[in-house]
Design an enzyme around this catalytic site. Sequence first.
Site, short mmCIF file in Angstrom:
data_model
loop_
_atom_site.label_atom_id
_atom_site.label_comp_id
_atom_site.label_asym_id
_atom_site.label_seq_id
_atom_site.Cartn_x
_atom_site.Cartn_y
_atom_site.Cartn_z
N SER A 159 6.92 -16.93 15.37
CA SER A 159 6.50 -17.18 13.99
C SER A 159 5.58 -16.06 13.48
CB SER A 159 5.85 -18.55 13.91
OG SER A 159 5.55 -18.86 12.58
N ASP A 183 11.93 -16.82 15.63
CA ASP A 183 11.81 -17.37 14.29
C ASP A 183 10.57 -16.84 13.56
OD1 ASP A 183 13.25 -18.79 12.42
OD2 ASP A 183 11.96 -20.53 12.57
N HIS A 253 11.79 -24.89 13.64
CA HIS A 253 11.02 -23.68 13.89
C HIS A 253 10.75 -23.52 15.39
CE1 HIS A 253 8.73 -20.40 12.43
NE2 HIS A 253 7.53 -20.90 12.66
#
Lengths: 451, 260
Positions: A159, A183, A253
Amino acid sequence: MFLWQYLLTLLLLITVQICKAQRCEEFTDLNLCHALIGTNLKVRLLLYTRENVTCATLVSHANFSSHPQFNLSRTTAFIIHGYRPTGSPPAWIQKFSDMLLAREDMNVIVVDWNYGAANVNYFKAVENTYKAADNLTAFIKIMQENGASLNSIYLIGVSLGAHIAGFVGANLNGSIGRITGLDAAGPQFTGNPPEKRLDPTDAQFVDVLHTDIDGLGFREPLGHIDFYANGGTDQPGCPKTMFSGSSYFKCDHQRSVMLFLDSLDRTCTSRGFPCSSYKDFLNGNCLNCEGFGAEGCPVFGYDVTKWRDVLLKLGQTKTYFNTNKVSPYCTTSYRVDVMIWNQDVRWGYITVKLHGNGKETVATINHRASQFQKFTETKLFAQFDKDLQSVKKMSLKFSTGNVLKPKYKLRVLRIRLTHLERKESFCRYDVILEENKEVTFRPIPCEDSNF
Amino acid sequence: MDIELQTKTNGATYLSKEQVPAGNGDGAAYRITEVGEEDGLLSAQTSGCNGGTVASDHAVETQINLEKIHTPQETSAVCRIKGELNEVIFWRVKLWMAIIILFFFIFAVIIMSMLLCSVIHEDKDEIFDPSTFQVPQCFNGSFQLPNLVFTEELFTMSSNESQTLAGELREKLADLYRSSPALGRYFSKADIYAFRNQLLLADFQLTFLMPAEHQDQLRNITLSRKMVYNVFRQFLYDQEPDESGQMYIDPVSLKMFLKH
């Protein structure tokens, strides 16, 4: 009296020494209060090696010699976590370092920037990514001064962490070995120029996984190779409504980490098929892997480095693969070719069931109604949740979804299933598939044929 | 007209009762509309209709409030429609009943015709005229019968033994192709014309007849060697070795080629 004092001091010193030696560093555990008030950036580097798999030691920027297990001739992998809105340590962090160490004798450094990432104000956390990157850059420079090669630096960012990895890479002129972005965060980064996000120039090789492009992830390609799991949008097994609480927001996610861990496990592999869109991939238009030679299409995960040279030559590659709901996530792909002899064009969905050794696996090709035309081969792409080594029986079902229309029949001349990994195929000739009726039969080895 | 008058008076009495606690026109107007709304279309109670008429008799101050809800003209239009809907057409059937019945009828006709269509649906692929099938397509081939006990007599085709065996095999082949959905209609005959060597190879010939139109497509696809061969091969893979006994044909031994 003097003796007593002497003994006591000695005892105290010994205990201090023992405690010091046995002390394991833990990932900073914060709570919602911290996140609400907001935290200032503090980067802690937790070192794990095969010598101390479960017990981390804190490495400082200054003193390398105090960590004899920190061998700079080995690969050093940095795991960089993302935004922590609640301040809790990521559930997967220990497993991640364990599995990396199980695969390779390396230094695993967990970059704990929980102070900085734990903040209800996301914008503040985004701001902190730049500072955290500077901190990490300084550390890597010291490593370099102490004899480490930038080639052996591997950054894994989740992330926001993926962008931190990108910034660190950019600070070091893209000369570090590899960056894996899991991601990479989308909010506040989408639309940014390459220097303000992860991009292929940040390292010698950048591989990226997308699992939530319609939510917390990043939609556009960011690396030399970009894998879009299940199209990069909704991950199977993740809640579809908000009633499931927080997992609705983070499941897609977080799946990126789970998929990467699965690839470390090596139970099975997921090949990414280069394709311009997910739709084309589902339609089976992108099953050609000849461009990659004998190795076939690139396998997602830790081992994608095998394709490094060819991928660097290609510049940027966008690939797709599908996964299961739970681990093992990899699916088994078959190409299905159907030729019919109905005079009229038929539209519908095909369900294929394979039976073998008491096991059963189903694939439904229903992302759209397939078109079947007389004497024309219709190519379908079927993905099964598990791989059956020997297929004893197979069942086919044809459905159109029409309620009031007459029950159509699909008059199949030949149906051929080809295992995309093993390249073996089996056939069945001359079958009639009545709508919504399952037909079971024994597939026979194909006589290698093209009409 | 008679009905309308009656309902008017009914409404008036009803309203006067309601007006007492309300005290002013304002309240009355609200109540009137409430009555109007609660009145279902089907309740057959017509008192709500008078809201408009009564309101128009009221003072001007009421008018302002009413305008927010219903103008008198609107209300009276609704009223008229309600009245018309409740008109008896014949016997006890009122207009609204007739309209609903009509809708149901249309719906039923649609459903019926759809069902009928699906029942009488003709499958185009099942219609064919065998008399137009005249162009022959022949295949020759052989297969092995490993379970059969070999006797010298089988070599002479005229012998009783070979005749019965040939008959059985012919039947088997004919059954297999006749039951094939794709090839059945084109199948004409199967022949066993020789038994050869110790391994007992049987030679056969298959004849298919196809229509002159689309013959190229048929020749290349449906009646191609690949298709005819694989339908046979598939049948052989499906047979259970122990069940078919002496008549067991080895799938691997099957050979077939197009006769020119």
